[in-house]
Design a protein around this motif. Structure first.
Motif, PDB file in Angstrom:
ATOM      1  N   ASN A 176      -5.269  -4.562  -3.929  1.00  0.00           N
ATOM      2  CA  ASN A 176      -4.319  -5.292  -3.101  1.00  0.00           C
ATOM      3  C   ASN A 176      -3.481  -6.263  -3.914  1.00  0.00           C
ATOM      4  N   LEU A 213      -5.592  -8.350   3.972  1.00  0.00           N
ATOM      5  CA  LEU A 213      -5.341  -7.275   3.027  1.00  0.00           C
ATOM      6  C   LEU A 213      -4.087  -6.509   3.429  1.00  0.00           C
ATOM      7  N   LEU A 214      -3.359  -6.032   2.436  1.00  0.00           N
ATOM      8  CA  LEU A 214      -2.168  -5.232   2.700  1.00  0.00           C
ATOM      9  C   LEU A 214      -2.537  -3.792   3.030  1.00  0.00           C
ATOM     10  N   THR A 216      -6.020  -0.878   3.120  1.00  0.00           N
ATOM     11  CA  THR A 216      -7.457  -0.603   3.068  1.00  0.00           C
ATOM     12  C   THR A 216      -7.645   0.907   3.138  1.00  0.00           C
TER      13      THR A 216
END
Length: 446
Positions: A176, A213-214, A216
């Motif tokens: 990330n 998070l951007l 996953t």
């Protein structure tokens, strides 16, 4: 209770970093027979919480948790002790020591910060190993959670091949951050590779949405609990969707899209319940909801169901040294890139500079030694780098003037150093107000 755990981790990490940083100054000062008058954790403005004099040094804990300090005799620092500096230099004073000794004393703090970070990363590699998902195992791509990334051109289901020309072998904790710092990302979409170039102000765009998070790995939609007013009592906790309305619903994002396209309708669903497929009907609300709370699966369950393989690599102590050093180097380079972005007005990354509240919020509300040490190592690198900035009143400012003295053979006058210290102090106060002002602004806007 959650805030107590967060606060405990925050204060423990901060105290550890401050004490070790100041020891980095204290030890060489003592080795070079330089008098240290005070050694304080936190600042003792007007009074201290605890203090005890041992030999020539007063050790104590201040009440203002904004840092710590050692007061070295004959040194122009934040104490601005002009009376002492007006007296003739004494053999035990900082100003009486050779420039190379003064340089070592001033570099001691940041040196300890960097060494500490590398030691922590080595210890973590040995104690916890490395957990990751091989990038090649993410057959159906990644799940994009931040709309800014969607706008930049990365979509759920894309496979990330490389970031800024460097191939991504494993999807892990660092992925990330690599995306945040990226200039361009090579992806595979529907079997075709394409390069996505990021806007200069991506960090600013990203911050406008909920933090987290951007990307996953894509995860299934698991029913966590069914609400009392839900119209879907046929659903049970731990049900895992397989298909919805005849369409594949293997992943959470697929379920959301199907529900959004079938608002207000009753549709067929196949769920996995107790490892057996069960067919039911579900009522989709006008808002595209099912009246259930999403749940989750542990790593072993995800692996058992064939979503992806979780790999854990253990290291011997000798191997841990190399892994830890590499991790520390990457974090140091990464933080250097972040600073470069912050000082570049075009990125607007300066808007994301945070103060003590931002640091406090990094820590989780549940205690995890692995997370604690990981955050502490990163903060140690940040503290080291920030202290090396050539700003008077910081270690880097003192180092800058000492290097000038060593190279030119001319020592700046005490008056010049006093004025420089004041300028540096004003700059630091301005930076402190800006960073913590950002925290307050974000809290109000949120």
């Amino acid at each position: 209770m959650d805030i107590v755990i967060k606060l405990s981790q925050f204060l423990l990490s901060l105290s550890l970093l401050i004490i070790l940083h100041e020891l980095g100054h204290f030890i060489p000062a003592k080795l070079f027979k330089t008098r240290v008058e005070k050694f304080y954790l936190f600042f003792d403005v007007k009074y201290s919480l605890l203090k005890k004099k041992i030999g020539e040094t007063e050790y104590g804990i201040g009440w203002l948790p904004l840092g710590g300090y050692v007061k070295i005799s004959g040194m122009i620092d934040e104490s601005m002790d002009k009376e002492q500096m007006a007296l003739p230099p004494q053999p035990w004073e900082f100003r009486s020591k050779p420039a190379w000794q003064r340089l070592i004393i001033m570099l001691g703090g940041v040196t300890v910060n960097f060494i500490l970070a590398f030691i922590i990363y080595i210890g973590m590699a040995f104690a916890y190993g490395e957990t990751y998902v091989a990038n090649g195992d993410l057959k159906d791509g990644v799940y994009v959670t931040n709309p800014a990334l969607e706008k930049a051109g990365i979509h759920t289901g894309d496979k990330i091949i490389s970031i800024d020309g460097k191939k991504i072998e494993n999807f892990d904790d660092d992925t990330n951050m690599k995306v945040v710092m990226a200039k361009e990302i090579l992806i595979e979409r529907n079997g075709q590779q394409q390069t996505v170039k990021f806007p200069t102000d991506f960090v600013d765009q990203m911050s406008k949405y909920e933090k987290g998070l951007l990307i996953t790995p894509r995860i299934p939609f698991v029913v966590g609990a069914v609400s009392e007013d839900s119209q879907n009592k046929s659903l049970k906790a731990k049900d895992l969707f397989v298909t919805l309305n005849g369409q594949q619903a293997k992943y959470f994002d697929q379920v959301k899209a199907i529900l959004s396209a079938n608002k207000g309708k009753t549709i067929a669903a196949v769920v996995l319940r107790d490892l057996k497929q069960t067919t039911i009907t579900v009522k989709v609300s006008k808002e595209g909801k099912l009246g259930v709370a999403p749940g989750g699966l542990d790593i072993k369950s995800l692996e058992k169901l064939g979503y992806y393989k979780i790999s854990t690599k253990e290291y011997s102590f000798a191997e841990s040294i190399q892994v830890g050093l590499e991790k520390g180097k990457n974090q140091l380079i990464g933080y250097g890139k972040q600073l470069k972005m912050i000082f570049n007005p075009e990125t607007k990354a300066y808007k994301q500079v945070g103060g003590f509240a931002a640091i406090f919020n990094i820590f989780p509300s549940s205690w995890s030694w692995e997370t604690f040490w990981s955050i502490t190592a990163l903060l140690s690198i940040m503290l080291g780098v920030m202290n090396l900035l050539p700003i008077p009143a910081l270690d880097g400012g003192h180092v800058m003037f000492l290097l000038y003295e060593i190279i030119s053979g001319k020592k700046p006058s005490d008056k010049f150093l006093e004025n420089a210290q004041m300028v540096g102090f004003v700059l630091l106060i301005a930076l402190l107000l800006f960073a913590n002002g950002n925290d307050i602004y974000k809290a109000i806007v949120k």
